[in-house]
Design a protein around this motif. Sequence first.
Motif, PDB file in Angstrom:
ATOM      1  N   VAL A   1       0.834  -1.203   0.000  1.00 29.17           N
ATOM      2  CA  VAL A   1       0.000   0.000   0.000  1.00 29.17           C
ATOM      3  C   VAL A   1       0.871   1.256   0.000  1.00 29.17           C
ATOM      4  O   VAL A   1       0.617   2.217  -0.725  1.00 29.17           O
ATOM      5  CB  VAL A   1      -0.938   0.012   1.224  1.00 29.17           C
ATOM      6  N   MET A   2       1.915   1.248   0.815  1.00 26.49           N
ATOM      7  CA  MET A   2       2.758   2.431   0.955  1.00 26.49           C
ATOM      8  C   MET A   2       3.611   2.691  -0.285  1.00 26.49           C
ATOM      9  O   MET A   2       3.890   3.845  -0.626  1.00 26.49           O
ATOM     10  CB  MET A   2       3.672   2.282   2.173  1.00 26.49           C
ATOM     11  N   GLY A   3       4.033   1.620  -0.952  1.00 26.13           N
ATOM     12  CA  GLY A   3       4.848   1.793  -2.148  1.00 26.13           C
ATOM     13  C   GLY A   3       6.098   2.598  -1.881  1.00 26.13           C
ATOM     14  O   GLY A   3       6.867   2.323  -0.961  1.00 26.13           O
ATOM     15  N   LYS A   4       6.309   3.658  -2.667  1.00 27.32           N
ATOM     16  CA  LYS A   4       7.522   4.478  -2.556  1.00 27.32           C
ATOM     17  C   LYS A   4       7.575   5.273  -1.250  1.00 27.32           C
ATOM     18  O   LYS A   4       8.622   5.822  -0.895  1.00 27.32           O
ATOM     19  CB  LYS A   4       7.598   5.459  -3.723  1.00 27.32           C
ATOM     20  N   HIS A   5       6.459   5.324  -0.518  1.00 26.41           N
ATOM     21  CA  HIS A   5       6.438   6.079   0.734  1.00 26.41           C
ATOM     22  C   HIS A   5       6.979   5.272   1.920  1.00 26.41           C
ATOM     23  O   HIS A   5       7.180   5.835   3.002  1.00 26.41           O
ATOM     24  CB  HIS A   5       5.016   6.545   1.048  1.00 26.41           C
ATOM     25  N   TYR A   6       7.191   3.985   1.719  1.00 25.26           N
ATOM     26  CA  TYR A   6       7.790   3.169   2.780  1.00 25.26           C
ATOM     27  C   TYR A   6       9.279   3.452   2.838  1.00 25.26           C
ATOM     28  O   TYR A   6       9.980   3.410   1.820  1.00 25.26           O
ATOM     29  CB  TYR A   6       7.556   1.679   2.512  1.00 25.26           C
ATOM     30  N   ARG A   7       9.780   3.737   4.050  1.00 27.98           N
ATOM     31  CA  ARG A   7      11.206   4.052   4.211  1.00 27.98           C
ATOM     32  C   ARG A   7      11.947   2.901   4.878  1.00 27.98           C
ATOM     33  O   ARG A   7      11.522   2.398   5.915  1.00 27.98           O
ATOM     34  CB  ARG A   7      11.377   5.304   5.078  1.00 27.98           C
TER      35      ARG A   7
END
Length: 416
Positions: free
Chosen positions: A365-371
């Motif tokens: 769900v987070m995609g590129k926003h996951y750090r």
Amino acid sequence: MSVQGELSSRKVAAGSSGTATETVVSKRAIDTNGNVFEVPDYTIKDILSAIPKECYKRDLWWSLHYVARDIAAIVTIGYVGTSYIPVWFPSSTLARAAAYMVQSYLIGLFGFGLWILAHECGHSAFSDSNLVNDTVGWVLHSWWMVPYFSWKFSHSKHHKATGHMTRDMVFIPYTQKEFLETRNKSKLSEVMEETPIATLLTLLAQQLGGLQLYLATNATGQPYPGVSKFFKSHYWPTSPVFDAKDFWYIILSDIGILATLTANYMWYRAYGAHVVLINWFLPWLWVNHWLVFVTFLQHTDPTMPHYDTNEWTFAKGAAATIDRDYGFVGQHIFHDIIETHVLHHYCSRIPFYNARKATSAIKDVMGKHYRYEGENMWRSLWKVARSCQFVEDNESKDGVYMFRNTNNIGTSPVSE
């Protein structure tokens, strides 16, 4: 500098007549490294819907087995070290001292593991019983001189407002104006601020005394103007950190601290200062270090945003965290608190032994926003301390604040 992003489009249902295109503005900013940061646009419902239901299951006996394991490790290390180090090194004071340092370090590792299990209790992730959670959490946190209910209440507020400039409870960054005002109060600070030695001294103070300063004065928390440092303390039952209904729980937390001090005094009287020093005091310093080390790096990074009231949402704030990797120790002794912290901020009731599976689910769900950052965490500590000194004032117009510094690292502040 914060910048408005390009327009993106998505299709939305328009009844039987077909589809229509809804224009969505993706707000963007420039992070410390000079890369584009894009504000997340998913909702907390999107995240929670992706987590398998079995991840929420809490198993009391499985949780208790970890408590027993960590206590057994501490007792074994303490017994073997205290009993046999003098036998193994009868004539070398230096070798004996080095062995005792290793003993204290190992106890500190498992001691922080116990602290993490108490942290699970504070989030009701340890078991289905609030009584069990609070009893186990109070005992374990008190042993490491952390007031259980005080921490539980302020930490809960931190989770409810992570990344919020005026409501978050810990590691609130300076604005550029605040940072410069603080630095200019001392000529020595002004001269040394950009030097590596200044960073090293700051880190040493933070790692050794940061937790106790936070508990005693609410350092790095919200300012609460007009309230003295002592009365902002986690030990003070009417501190503005807490609600009025929390009064007696704060008293109970303080009783736990007094009980630990009493137990250590009795231990000292029975076995001497040396035994308490190597089996509790030095491990306690390590626990203090690990807590600040882990927490600081979970919430501070050159890629990390903060938000004002108008821009912040729970989903955005929870994404303003980062997973790191501490190898075998992180997974097996620190109970995955480092490796699955992003998930923990979206749903803190999920027990750590189910967190990896839940993390895999929310990544989709987070995609590129996951750090995630996999570099050595000691290297990260230095890089973060050098590059994340304050957030830029100019970004407040867009509600997104990114870290900057005066060390000529990465993107320069606009006003420079």
